[in-house]
Design an enzyme around this catalytic site. Structure first.
Site, PDB file in Angstrom:
ATOM      1  CB  CYS A  77      32.806  32.998  12.732  1.00 40.73           C
ATOM      2  SG  CYS A  77      31.995  34.069  11.523  1.00 40.73           S
ATOM      3  N   GLY A 120      18.304  26.099  14.636  1.00 44.20           N
ATOM      4  CA  GLY A 120      16.956  25.978  14.104  1.00 44.20           C
ATOM      5  C   GLY A 120      15.860  25.850  15.129  1.00 44.20           C
TER       6      GLY A 120
END
Length: 315
Positions: A129, A243
């Site tokens: 992260c 994506g």
């Protein structure tokens, strides 16, 4: 047609999962889509204690994607077990718990306590992260730390163990190899890319944390290249992320070497996106006369002896 996929203790009815942090704990999206039609849910990250996350503003749209700086906000382990897990057990699809932590000890404690809980088929360990001060990229951009965390997690579970990798490194294949060597069943990639957006009226960054994680269509070409690189570096299955908005995107990821995929940003625009991708992939395979979806995994046709610039084969 066989669309299923098995990874250690994880049995996916199809190869489409929803990505951590984009689908909550399943209950939020349930009114808007048939969650049982998805291959699996990767839960929002769970840490030992509740986390409020970063201060607003935490989301900013970009021309071809989204910047976020949530900071791993979550309900914490106790509330997850008491309030979220009972719903997930009855949801009719595979459950993978994403674990985030600020120390190796915290990773271990969270996983050990989840081991006593039924209804969990695997773990995705978040070492990547970009939006937290402690842990996050500090773990994911140091190969020795990624190696240590994988080793410690492997000692503590026989459930499916997936390590989520960051693209924000020089050679992601080296990190995947470290995970494989320490017993990971799979690697998932990519997490978000570090990005930034600026409001020219105020002359200030759009996110409170200045930079955040970029996701959405803008990062798909990067993600495809990273999955392709890792597919040449390791033998364990890869879960592709980055994506994926349509079923055509998902097929691209399988062709470059992913065995399964996760849908992230697309779910914010359409909570039913993952289900539509499941159906689209199945229709395409039927039209192509494909009996087992495994047939197309790694099926990219590359001229012999040709490598993309900067790509080092078998690194």
């Amino acid at each position: 047609m066989n669309t299923s996929f098995t990874l250690a203790t994880l049995h996916l009815k199809n190869r489409v999962l929803v990505a951590s942090g984009t689908f909550g704990y399943g209950n939020e999206a349930a009114p808007y889509t048939d969650v049982s039609a998805i291959g699996g849910i990767v839960t929002k990250s769970v840490s030992l204690l509740p986390r409020q996350g970063n201060a607003p503003t935490r989301i900013a749209e970009t021309p071809a994607g989204m910047l976020n700086s949530i900071g791993l906000a979550n309900v914490g382990l106790d509330a997850f077990i008491a309030d979220k897990l009972p719903f997930l057990r009855g949801i009719g699809t595979s459950i993978i718990v994403n674990i985030a932590a600020s120390s190796v000890e915290e990773y271990c404690e969270v996983l050990e306590r989840l081991e006593d809980e039924e209804g969990i088929e695997g773990y995705e360990i978040n070492v990547s992260c970009p939006n937290v001060k402690e842990g996050g990229l500090n773990f994911g951009t140091r190969c020795d730390m990624t190696e240590m965390i994988t080793r410690e997690m492997r000692k503590r579970t026989r459930r499916a163990l997936i390590i989520k990798l960051t693209p924000n490194v020089t050679h992601i294949g080296d990190f995947a190899k470290a995970c494989e060597a320490e017993g990971a069943d799979s690697v998932s990639l990519i997490n978000t890319l570090v990005g930034m957006a600026v409001d020219i009226k105020t002359r200030r960054p759009r996110l409170s944390t200045i930079t955040g994680g970029l996701s959405g269509p803008a990062i798909k070409p990067v993600a495809l290249a990273k999955v392709f690189e890792v597919s040449k570096a390791v033998s364990i299955p890869i879960i592709g992320i980055g994506g994926i908005m349509t079923w055509e995107d998902a097929i691209e990821f399988l062709l470059v070497g992913a065995s399964a995929i996760q849908v992230g940003t697309a779910s914010f625009r359409d909570p039913d996106a993952a289900v539509k991708i499941v159906h689209g992939m199945e229709r395409w395979c039927a039209e192509q006369g494909i009996e087992d979806m495994q047939e197309i995994v790694g099926g990219l046709r590359v001229d012999s002896g040709v490598a993309a610039p900067g790509f080092v084969k078998n690194r």
